[in-house]
Design a protein around this motif. Structure first.
Motif, PDB file in Angstrom:
ATOM      1  N   THR A 220       0.801  -1.225   0.000  1.00  0.00           N
ATOM      2  CA  THR A 220       0.000   0.000   0.000  1.00  0.00           C
ATOM      3  C   THR A 220       0.833   1.275   0.000  1.00  0.00           C
ATOM      4  O   THR A 220       0.273   2.370   0.095  1.00  0.00           O
ATOM      5  N   LEU A 223      -0.236   4.183  -2.177  1.00  0.00           N
ATOM      6  CA  LEU A 223      -1.133   5.275  -1.793  1.00  0.00           C
ATOM      7  C   LEU A 223      -0.386   6.588  -1.564  1.00  0.00           C
ATOM      8  O   LEU A 223      -0.973   7.660  -1.696  1.00  0.00           O
ATOM      9  N   SER A 227      -1.700   9.828  -3.563  1.00  0.00           N
ATOM     10  CA  SER A 227      -2.209  10.966  -2.798  1.00  0.00           C
ATOM     11  C   SER A 227      -1.799  12.306  -3.402  1.00  0.00           C
ATOM     12  O   SER A 227      -2.474  13.319  -3.177  1.00  0.00           O
ATOM     13  N   SER A 288      -6.080   8.021   2.066  1.00  0.00           N
ATOM     14  CA  SER A 288      -5.072   8.813   1.363  1.00  0.00           C
ATOM     15  C   SER A 288      -4.251   9.594   2.372  1.00  0.00           C
ATOM     16  O   SER A 288      -4.682   9.839   3.498  1.00  0.00           O
ATOM     17  N   ALA A 319      -6.937   3.598  -7.727  1.00  0.00           N
ATOM     18  CA  ALA A 319      -6.983   4.821  -6.930  1.00  0.00           C
ATOM     19  C   ALA A 319      -6.957   6.048  -7.831  1.00  0.00           C
ATOM     20  O   ALA A 319      -7.700   7.016  -7.613  1.00  0.00           O
TER      21      ALA A 319
END
Length: 401
Positions: A220, A223, A227, A288, A319
């Motif tokens: 992850t 992310l 973001s 996020s 995403a």
């Protein structure tokens, strides 16, 4: 001759088979096993063990059994040095214009030394290329020049990686216009810091190409990079759910479940992800990153994807699709988006099992769901033979009309 649990081992392969079946039974993330009666499947394949005499036959039997789950991130790996470890020739083939065509050839391989090049067409089935390491395979190929060549090529064991697997550059197609290019091969531990460095260098460009082709996954940490392209603040993006949580829930997760789920921000290592899920009874909702003190990217973005964009690479793509205005060029992604864990078994064997499913914030199940590009670009053999990159060319044209 049998090896490992073959003729040398009392009981043959049955103890290892039971270990495989039980590991899946205990750890597979979906309580319903995707509609498969796992007990009946085990009984059916257990009855076929009598015909198994060596590692290769055992691995093939288990592969068929695991295939009934119809998911990614599930595979049995034999011990190092086992004859069941089939190898290829160090080249990647895809169907281009209806024929198996070399799209990548490792310069370290015997195939490269024998003259195999991108664009060469294979005259025969590509599945014949796999076999024991050190053995040879006879190929007939039609070259880019139109000649037919017979090659005798050694099968090799090759693994290639770049650490940390990120690279970026700036390109000025004309005065007053600067484009950024960022290629990410993996989202592994340390990727969050690399995302910050890359976006610090590329943040003032007037357009950005994010190259996710052949991105094999990671965690992850994706992310952190995503973001930079979302609205300021933090918001739920994905939920990872283990078997224990899904069993306690007793139904499919909803958007409301995800909204009130345990919040996790900044879990950017494998250990942090598993710790968060374990500490929160099999559930973690990844938000996020608010990126305090960082500048978000506001210029146009094109993301390149292909059939080898997988796992966390697909998670990043989703995403971007759901929470940014990025456009996607290329081909469908792999459809291999789950969270797997590798379990060590007896005698050096190992088994990877999907232990977490993945849901978007709106309750959409994204497990093994491929991403479809906004603009599909099909390569031609002429592209391969000439060394062109149509995906990249299209992205540059879109950002610098």
């Amino acid at each position: 001759m049998g090896t490992a649990f073959g003729v040398e081992a009392p009981g043959g392969y049955r103890p290892l088979f039971e270990q495989v079946w039980t590991t899946v039974e205990t750890n597979f993330y979906d309580p319903g096993f995707h509609g498969t009666d796992w007990a009946a499947v085990g009984q059916r394949y257990r009855g076929q063990l009598g015909s198994v005499a060596d590692d290769a036959a055992f691995q093939a039997l288990v592969a068929r059994m695991l295939g009934e789950l119809k998911v990614s991130h599930v595979a049995l790996a034999p011990p190092a040095g086992s004859g069941a470890r089939a190898r290829g020739i160090g080249a990647r083939f895809e169907r281009v214009e209806g024929a198996a065509t070399a799209v990548e050839v490792s310069p370290l391989s015997d195939a490269w030394r024998q003259g195999l090049r991108p664009g060469d067409r294979l005259q025969g089935p590509a599945d014949a290329l796999a076999g024991p390491i050190g053995s040879r395979v006879d190929l007939n190929v039609r070259t880019c020049a139109g000649a037919t060549r017979a090659l005798r090529v050694a099968r090799v064991g090759l693994s290639a990686s770049e650490s940390p697997g990120w690279r970026w550059s700036r390109y000025a197609p004309r005065k007053g216009l600067s484009l950024g290019y960022l290629r990410v091969d993996r989202f592994d531990d340390g990727a969050a810091e690399l995302a910050d460095r890359a976006m610090s260098d590329l943040g003032d460009t007037q357009g950005l190409i994010l190259d996710l082709r052949r991105n094999s996954g990671g965690n992850t940490s994706a992310l952190r990079l995503a973001s930079y392209f979302m609205q300021p603040g933090e918001r739920p993006v994905f939920a990872l759910y283990a078997r224990s949580y899904l069993q306690s829930l007793g139904r499919r997760p909803s958007a409301a479940d995800i909204a009130r789920g345990p919040k996790t921000i900044g879990a950017y290592t494998d250990a942090a992800v598993f710790e968060a899920i374990g500490a929160q009874h099999g559930a973690a909702v990844f938000h996020s990153d608010p990126l305090p003190g960082k500048t978000r990217y506001r210029s146009p973005v094109v993301v390149l994807i292909d059939g080898e964009t997988a796992s966390a690479g697909e998670g990043f793509a989703w995403a971007m699709r759901l929470y940014s205005g990025a456009r996607f060029f290329g081909r469908d992604s792999a459809g291999a988006l789950l969270s797997g864990e590798t379990f060590e078994l007896a005698r050096g064997w190992s088994l990877t099992v999907p232990v977490h499913g993945l849901w978007a914030a709106d309750g959409r199940d994204l497990g093994d769901r491929p991403m479809t590009p906004d603009r599909r670009i099909e390569w031609t053999r002429a592209d391969l033979c000439s060394g062109r990159d149509p995906d990249l060319e299209a992205a540059i044209d879109a950002l610098a009309p």
